[in-house]
Design a protein around this motif. Structure first.
Motif, PDB file in Angstrom:
ATOM      1  N   ARG A  49       0.825  -1.207   0.000  1.00 19.62           N
ATOM      2  CA  ARG A  49       0.000   0.000   0.000  1.00 19.62           C
ATOM      3  C   ARG A  49       0.861   1.261   0.000  1.00 19.62           C
ATOM      4  NH1 ARG A  49      -5.443  -0.266   1.345  1.00 19.62           N
ATOM      5  NH2 ARG A  49      -5.301   1.755   2.372  1.00 19.62           N
ATOM      6  N   ALA A  52       1.838   1.888  -3.457  1.00 15.69           N
ATOM      7  CA  ALA A  52       0.719   2.450  -4.229  1.00 15.69           C
ATOM      8  C   ALA A  52       0.360   3.853  -3.775  1.00 15.69           C
ATOM      9  CB  ALA A  52      -0.505   1.535  -4.099  1.00 15.69           C
ATOM     10  N   LEU A  54      -1.200   4.498  -0.953  1.00 18.39           N
ATOM     11  CA  LEU A  54      -2.428   4.468  -0.165  1.00 18.39           C
ATOM     12  C   LEU A  54      -2.132   4.681   1.310  1.00 18.39           C
ATOM     13  CD1 LEU A  54      -4.028   1.481  -2.039  1.00 18.39           C
ATOM     14  CD2 LEU A  54      -4.752   3.853  -2.162  1.00 18.39           C
ATOM     15  N   ALA A  74      -1.774   8.950  -4.225  1.00 19.56           N
ATOM     16  CA  ALA A  74      -2.032   7.682  -4.905  1.00 19.56           C
ATOM     17  C   ALA A  74      -2.445   7.891  -6.359  1.00 19.56           C
ATOM     18  CB  ALA A  74      -3.120   6.921  -4.154  1.00 19.56           C
ATOM     19  N   THR A  79       0.931   3.191 -10.426  1.00 18.84           N
ATOM     20  CA  THR A  79       1.247   1.923  -9.767  1.00 18.84           C
ATOM     21  C   THR A  79      -0.033   1.134  -9.548  1.00 18.84           C
ATOM     22  OG1 THR A  79       1.065   3.135  -7.688  1.00 18.84           O
ATOM     23  CG2 THR A  79       3.287   2.748  -8.526  1.00 18.84           C
ATOM     24  N   PRO A  80      -0.674   0.691 -10.641  1.00 17.85           N
ATOM     25  CA  PRO A  80      -1.959   0.014 -10.475  1.00 17.85           C
ATOM     26  C   PRO A  80      -1.825  -1.258  -9.648  1.00 17.85           C
ATOM     27  CG  PRO A  80      -1.144  -0.235 -12.703  1.00 17.85           C
ATOM     28  CD  PRO A  80      -0.262   0.760 -12.042  1.00 17.85           C
ATOM     29  N   MET A  81      -2.933  -1.605  -9.057  1.00 20.76           N
ATOM     30  CA  MET A  81      -2.938  -2.711  -8.109  1.00 20.76           C
ATOM     31  C   MET A  81      -4.057  -3.676  -8.466  1.00 20.76           C
ATOM     32  SD  MET A  81      -2.421  -2.129  -4.184  1.00 20.76           S
ATOM     33  CE  MET A  81      -3.228  -2.911  -2.849  1.00 20.76           C
ATOM     34  N   TRP A  83      -6.439  -6.142  -6.565  1.00 20.09           N
ATOM     35  CA  TRP A  83      -6.823  -6.245  -5.161  1.00 20.09           C
ATOM     36  C   TRP A  83      -7.226  -7.651  -4.773  1.00 20.09           C
ATOM     37  CZ3 TRP A  83      -6.911  -1.587  -2.304  1.00 20.09           C
ATOM     38  CH2 TRP A  83      -6.628  -0.453  -3.074  1.00 20.09           C
ATOM     39  N   SER A  85      -9.787  -8.411  -3.073  1.00 18.16           N
ATOM     40  CA  SER A  85     -11.221  -8.550  -3.341  1.00 18.16           C
ATOM     41  C   SER A  85     -11.527  -8.259  -4.812  1.00 18.16           C
ATOM     42  CB  SER A  85     -12.001  -7.576  -2.467  1.00 18.16           C
ATOM     43  OG  SER A  85     -11.701  -6.248  -2.852  1.00 18.16           O
ATOM     44  N   ALA A  87     -12.005  -5.692  -6.210  1.00 18.53           N
ATOM     45  CA  ALA A  87     -12.500  -4.307  -6.190  1.00 18.53           C
ATOM     46  C   ALA A  87     -12.945  -3.841  -7.567  1.00 18.53           C
ATOM     47  CB  ALA A  87     -11.448  -3.349  -5.614  1.00 18.53           C
ATOM     48  N   GLY A 101      -9.113   3.496 -15.708  1.00 19.08           N
ATOM     49  CA  GLY A 101      -7.829   4.185 -15.561  1.00 19.08           C
ATOM     50  C   GLY A 101      -7.568   5.152 -16.706  1.00 19.08           C
ATOM     51  N   ARG A 148      -7.762  -4.299 -16.199  1.00 18.60           N
ATOM     52  CA  ARG A 148      -8.005  -2.958 -15.704  1.00 18.60           C
ATOM     53  C   ARG A 148      -6.712  -2.337 -15.170  1.00 18.60           C
ATOM     54  NH1 ARG A 148     -11.868  -1.751 -10.559  1.00 18.60           N
ATOM     55  NH2 ARG A 148     -10.058  -2.593  -9.468  1.00 18.60           N
ATOM     56  N   ALA A 149      -5.903  -3.164 -14.507  1.00 17.04           N
ATOM     57  CA  ALA A 149      -4.669  -2.640 -13.931  1.00 17.04           C
ATOM     58  C   ALA A 149      -3.615  -2.387 -14.999  1.00 17.04           C
ATOM     59  CB  ALA A 149      -4.140  -3.603 -12.871  1.00 17.04           C
TER      60      ALA A 149
END
Lengths: 355, 259, 282
Positions: A49, A52, A54, A74, A79-81, A83, A85, A87, A101, A148-149
């Motif tokens: 985190r 990223a 965060l 952030a 620095t895509p992540m 997750w 979950s 997300a 993005g 997506r990332a």
């Protein structure tokens, strides 16, 4: 000489009184696949985190591509992540999720769509582009999250236990998808996991953390064969640990006096120091060797063609042996029988306590 | 036993709904003083109120009040719910208390307090005074509905938006608001319905700018007039429509999530 | 997530603080302050004098109104609790979840009908020549006097609070762990004993909170005692209306309001303490 892509220098993160990460020094090179692992609460996710943006480090410095990132928000990083979950945005369809993005970066609608579709095709889920993400299967959602990332073509991808929600057979599939992708793209992956098998299967290097500190950094092989601390030896598992004291030392080899006898092991240590000998389960042989221990078989565990036998020495020390299933028949490993275990001196690893 | 209890439940529900049903029935009854047996059918009471300019003025005020109230209350409720969801800070329970407390204080006390306060600050007898008072009364409902929705959000969702390049403001617009949309709509309708029915505070604060319930209150104070039944039925129609819409929004959201 | 106080965070915090300070905290504090103001020559003077308090506290009719309001609101809370219980029990334990939800949904409807209109409707039902007496008349009974009595007031209070109490009790009992009840039945508890030893203790918090709401709502309601009870005797809310609307004696109305608030505060506080207190060993 140019600096490695990611540099952490004496990074510390405190939440009120709780120290999440402390004294973290780490460099990660371009195109490297690094796994950060450790038990829950060890600080691995906090480290990710911080990369990223965060969470902001309490002290120390984080540099990415030579730039100090401590104060960079952030959303101003690339620095895509992926997750834990996933997300995914439930009110957007798969394509809109991937476009997110690009939209934030002001890319116009037509180009967004083209680039998103390219990624969906690459991840082999183009046919689900207009589907509500909540109707997709676990594996498909995983691919949407990856697309997506990656759609912004970052240099660095952060992954936070992305496979933990998947079924076992899908995990293996996704592991190969991830390693293949990383090799093709040539970008850096930082992958947080508590699973040793995931880390060892994919990573070039692993970082093992414990209670906020980095315990060891090395290739999977180094970490496995030569654990730097008792914690690493135990965390990596499948290791036999024989604690004792150094009785003699000479010429790159020491003798450690343990409860199960005195054994020689390569390495250097002061006489009288607390030390352990670590022998990985696959280096242990049934029948005998340069060093031997008598032990009673407790149980067996089959994983594919590998059998792990769990044994107990006469003083109660737990021991493990890994053998190929095809040689199992020749060995008497039924529960309750007593066998002799042995290993070559060169396969033992010296662990001096207090390091 | 079960039969007895079922009858008992029917009796209790009957008691609760008796005045509603009677009111609706007598709004179409031509007796000046309602009693059994019912006499002839009429729409005279509706004609009377529709011909009454006071009714239309009150109706217009009511629409303005509930229309403005629902927007402001939902905004305040949203801000509180989001703050509660996102932040922890010292004094947070006090912060939540000042928005959640009003429904526990009797309306008559709030009415007196508002009347005195507004006349002190020179805001008495205005439509905006009613709106201000109603937002305080209804914001807790908005807060509750939206907070409930936010408790269903994946906590990584907002961070995921920042991570993908959205500023906090952008993430609010692109992620939090779309996620809360059904709850926000539902809250708009619900707070409008509550405001549309409120009479105690309106009565104290409104001065000459009567709302519909205050108009009813003033008719009731005079005589028995079946006009009240007609207005009541109309108001009920409006309120229940708003509530049904608000419930349907939640319901369909759940259906969609379940499928 | 950490709280960093920036413009963004403040945007979602400040408007509420300002708004509630202006339109909630301000008025409430002002009404307390107003109880110390005095009226001179039909104008309110902002001062700090105990005149209004002294006047109100020394009047018998204030105290009789206070006692009567407590009695009536207490009776309404008790009656609603008792009347709702069998129905709630039936809904919670003898109906399917679906039926229960439907009935609860149905019970929410009254909240969105005008309480005023419902009260007016009761007025026409209970009047001497009203609907109920009309119905009795068909059987040669009556007419009975129901308006302008305590019965009328209680009918109004119950109209206001019964749906809420019924919903809260039903939800409370439906949420009691079914295994507790099964266990009690297995151990040979009769239904009556199960209610006493399992359901009442397990649902205590819910029952007390429901009764508390019933009390608060009745205590502050002016419509039922005014229209159905005929203001005879008046209740505290009616005193507020009389002193504000007729007498222009706002400070005295404020005294009544503060008395009500203090009373409610004490009662709500004790009820909540009682509701959430862990059961002591008996």
């Amino acid at each position: 000489m140019t600096e490695p892509l990611v540099v952490l220098e004496k990074v510390e993160k405190r939440f009120d009184d709780f120290v999440a990460v402390t004294g973290a020094d780490l460099t990660i090179g371009e195109g490297e696949f690094v796994a950060i692992m450790g038990p829950s609460g060890c600080g691995k996710t906090t480290t990710l985190r911080m990369l990223a943006g965060l969470d902001a480090p309490t002290s120390g410095e984080i540099r990415i591509a030579g730039k100090v990132m401590n104060a960079v928000a952030a959303h101003e990083r690339d620095t895509p992540m992926v997750w834990q979950s996933l997300a995914l945005f439930p009110f957007l369809n798969a394509r809109e999720n991937v476009e997110f993005g690009l939209k934030m970066r002001g890319v116009d609608a037509a180009e967004r769509k083209t680039r998103a579709m390219n990624w969906l095709e690459r991840m082999e889920i183009a046919e689900f582009a207009e589907r509500n993400v909540e109707t997709l299967s676990g594996g498909q959602r995983q691919r949407v999250a990856l697309a997506r990332a990656l759609v912004t073509e970052p240099q660095l991808l952060l992954l936070d236990e992305p496979l933990s929600a998947l079924d076992a057979h899908l995990v293996i599939r996704m592991q190969s998808v991830l390693t293949k992708l990383q090799r093709e793209l040539g970008i850096t992956f930082v992958y947080v996991t508590h699973s040793q098998s995931e880390a060892f299967a994919m990573a070039d290097r692993v970082v093992i953390m414990s209670r906020g500190e980095i315990a060891q950094v090395g290739t999977p092989r180094e970490v496995y064969r030569a654990p730097a601390t008792r914690f690493v030896a135990e965390f990596v598992g499948r290791n036999n640990i024989l604690p004792g004291k150094v009785a003699a030392a000479m010429g790159g080899s020491v003798t450690v006096e343990t409860a199960l006898g005195a054994f020689a092991v390569p390495g250097e240590a002061a006489v009288g120091a607390d030390a352990s000998i670590v022998v990985s389960a696959d280096m242990m042989q049934v029948g005998g060797g340069e060093n031997t221990i008598e032990a009673t078989v407790i149980s067996e565990e089959f994983v594919g063609s590998i059998v792990t036998a769990f044994l107990e020495a006469k003083d109660g020390t737990e021991l493990k042996v890994q053998v190929q299933e095809r040689v199992l028949a020749d060995l008497d490993l039924t529960a309750g029988s007593t066998v002799t275990l042995g290993w070559a001196t060169k396969d033992g690893h010296l662990l001096v306590e207090g390091t | 036993m079960t039969l007895f209890l079922r009858a008992y439940l029917a009796l209790i529900v009957g008691f609760i709904f008796l005045p509603i049903v009677v009111s609706m029935a007598f709004s179409f009854n031509d007796a000046r003083f309602p009693t059994l047996p019912l006499s002839g059918f009429t729409t005279i009471w509706y004609e009377t109120i529709f011909a009454d300019p006071d009714f239309w003025r009150a109706a217009k005020n009511s629409l303005i009040v509930s229309g403005c109230t629902c927007v402001i209350a939902t905004f305040l409720g949203f801000c509180t719910a989001y703050t509660d969801y996102r932040y922890s800070f010292r004094g947070k329970s006090l912060f939540l208390a000042i928005i959640l407390l009003p429904p526990t204080i009797p309306l008559i006390i709030i009415a007196l307090a508002m009347l005195a306060w507004f006349s002190r600050v020179g805001m008495s007898g205005q439509v905006v005074s009613i709106i201000a008072a109603h937002t305080v009364l209804t914001a807790p409902f908005a807060m509750a509905i939206i907070r409930l929705r936010l408790s269903q959000i994946d906590e990584s969702l907002e961070a995921a938006a920042w991570n993908l390049g959205a500023s906090e403001w952008r993430a609010m617009r692109e992620v939090i608001l779309p996620f809360c949309k059904p709850a926000i709509l539902s809250s708009l309708f619900l707070t409008a319905a509550v405001s549309f029915d409120e009479f105690t505070v309106s009565w104290f604060v409104s001065g000459l700018n009567k709302t519909l319930p205050v108009h009813v209150l003033e008719i009731v104070q005079g005589t028995i007039d079946p006009q009240v039944n007609a207005i009541g039925t109309l108001v009920f129609g409006v309120s229940i429509t708003l509530v049904v819409i608000s419930q349907l929004l939640i319901f369909f959201r759940l259906q969609k999530a379940a499928s | 997530m950490r709280s960093r106080l920036n413009l963004y965070a403040l945007t979602f915090r400040l408007p509420i603080i300002v708004w509630q300070a202006l339109f909630f905290i301000g008025p409430l504090i002002f009404v307390v302050a107003m109880s110390f103001f005095v009226v001179k020559n039909y104008r309110m003077v902002e001062t700090f004098e105990l005149e209004s308090w002294a006047k109100m506290v020394s009047r018998d009719y204030v105290w009789s109104a206070y006692r009567y309001t407590l009695l009536m609101a207490g009776s309404a809370a008790a009656l609603a609790t008792l009347l709702a219980f069998p129905a709630a029990w039936f809904l919670a334990f003898r109906c399917s979840a679906r039926t229960r939800q439907l009935v609860i949904l149905f019970l929410i409807i009254p909240f969105f009908t005008s309480y005023l209109v419902r009260t007016f409707s009761w007025y026409t039902i209970l009047a001497e020549a009203g609907v109920l007496n009309g119905a009795f008349g068909l059987f040669g009974l009556g007419p009975y006097k129901m308006l302008n009595t305590a019965f009328g007031t209680l009918t109004g209070y119950l109209t206001l609070v019964l749906p809420l109490v019924l919903i809260l009790q039903t939800v409370t009992m439906a949420n009691i762990d079914d295994r507790l009840i099964q266990a009690a039945r297995n151990l040979g508890c009769s239904p009556a004993r199960t209610i006493r030893t399992v359901i009442l203790p397990a649902g205590k918090t819910g029952f007390v909170i429901a009764a508390l709401f019933a009390f608060i709502l009745s205590f502050g309601d002016f419509v039922a005692p005014f229209y159905l009870g005929g203001s005879n005797p008046p209740t505290m809310p009616i005193l507020i209306i009389d002193t504000t609307k007729a007498g222009q004696q706002w400070p005295r109305a404020a005294v009544v309001a503060v008395m009500m608030m203090l009373t409610l505060f004490v009662i709500a506080f004790s009820a909540i303490m009682y509701a959430y207190r862990k059961r002591a060993s008996r």
